[in-house]
Design an enzyme around this catalytic site. Structure first.
Site, short mmCIF file in Angstrom:
data_model
loop_
_atom_site.label_atom_id
_atom_site.label_comp_id
_atom_site.label_asym_id
_atom_site.label_seq_id
_atom_site.Cartn_x
_atom_site.Cartn_y
_atom_site.Cartn_z
N GLU A 113 -13.92 -10.70 -4.05
CA GLU A 113 -14.25 -12.02 -4.59
C GLU A 113 -15.77 -12.15 -4.64
OE1 GLU A 113 -12.44 -15.54 -3.13
OE2 GLU A 113 -10.42 -14.75 -3.34
N HIS A 159 -11.32 -14.67 -8.45
CA HIS A 159 -10.15 -14.23 -7.72
C HIS A 159 -9.71 -12.91 -8.37
CE1 HIS A 159 -8.80 -18.58 -6.45
NE2 HIS A 159 -9.89 -18.18 -5.82
N HIS A 171 -16.29 -19.02 -8.83
CA HIS A 171 -15.97 -17.78 -8.13
C HIS A 171 -14.82 -17.06 -8.81
CE1 HIS A 171 -13.29 -20.41 -5.73
NE2 HIS A 171 -12.56 -19.32 -5.57
N ASP A 225 -10.81 -23.51 -1.40
CA ASP A 225 -11.56 -24.00 -2.57
C ASP A 225 -11.59 -25.52 -2.58
OD1 ASP A 225 -11.82 -21.34 -3.43
OD2 ASP A 225 -10.09 -21.47 -4.76
#
Length: 170
Positions: free
Chosen positions: A41, A105, A103, A116
């Site tokens: 990540e 995944h 971000h 999150d």
């Protein structure tokens, strides 16, 4: 990157009262950051501008992860090293605002996790960020072929993120 639009991509709240427009160059850079992370990540911040009437924001920069960030296959903790200086510089030179977080995944859904949600609630309620309604951009899947981008809006004093719906401009 299998497909990146040439035109601007937009996301709007269900009630169409607020939207976010993504500069195609910024979207390509976001996917390059995700590609370089491989199976870990990663993330950074979104910078851009608000429309004069504050009905939408335009994202023209997704930063990479600060050097003190922590990456794992299912976890990312964005560092802070150099970010305040960058945000201040972009404000002074180009009047760009901090708009939120992004971000990746890797090879997973672009749905927000409990972490999150917790982080976005913290940001929305923290006066230091000066943004009571920060955006969250999550890239899921494989940035080299089949990927998805989902956008969420966080609100001060709310326990849920509001998903935004994609629409392509013409």
């Amino acid at each position: 990157m299998d497909w990146v639009p040439i035109e601007q991509v937009q996301y709007w709240t269900t009630d169409k009262k607020f939207g976010v427009k993504l500069n195609p160059k910024a979207l390509r850079e976001l996917l390059r950051h995700a590609q370089s992370a491989g199976t870990l990540e990663t993330g950074g911040i979104a910078m851009g501008r608000y429309s004069e009437c504050h009905t939408y924001a335009t994202v023209d920069l997704f930063t990479g992860p600060p050097p003190d960030s922590q990456h794992g296959p299912m976890t990312f903790l964005r560092g802070t090293s150099g970010l305040q200086r960058l945000v201040a510089k972009l404000w002074r030179s180009e009047r760009r605002y901090y708009l939120g977080e992004w971000h990746y995944h890797p090879h997973a859904s672009a749905q927000p996790s409990g972490t999150d949600l917790s982080q976005m609630k913290t940001i929305a309620n923290d006066e230091k960020y000066a943004t009571p309604e920060p955006l969250l951009f999550i890239v899921g899947g494989d940035p080299n072929s089949e990927w998805e981008l989902r956008v969420y809006l966080a609100f001060r004093n709310r326990d849920q993120l509001e998903p935004m719906n994609q629409r392509t401009s013409g």
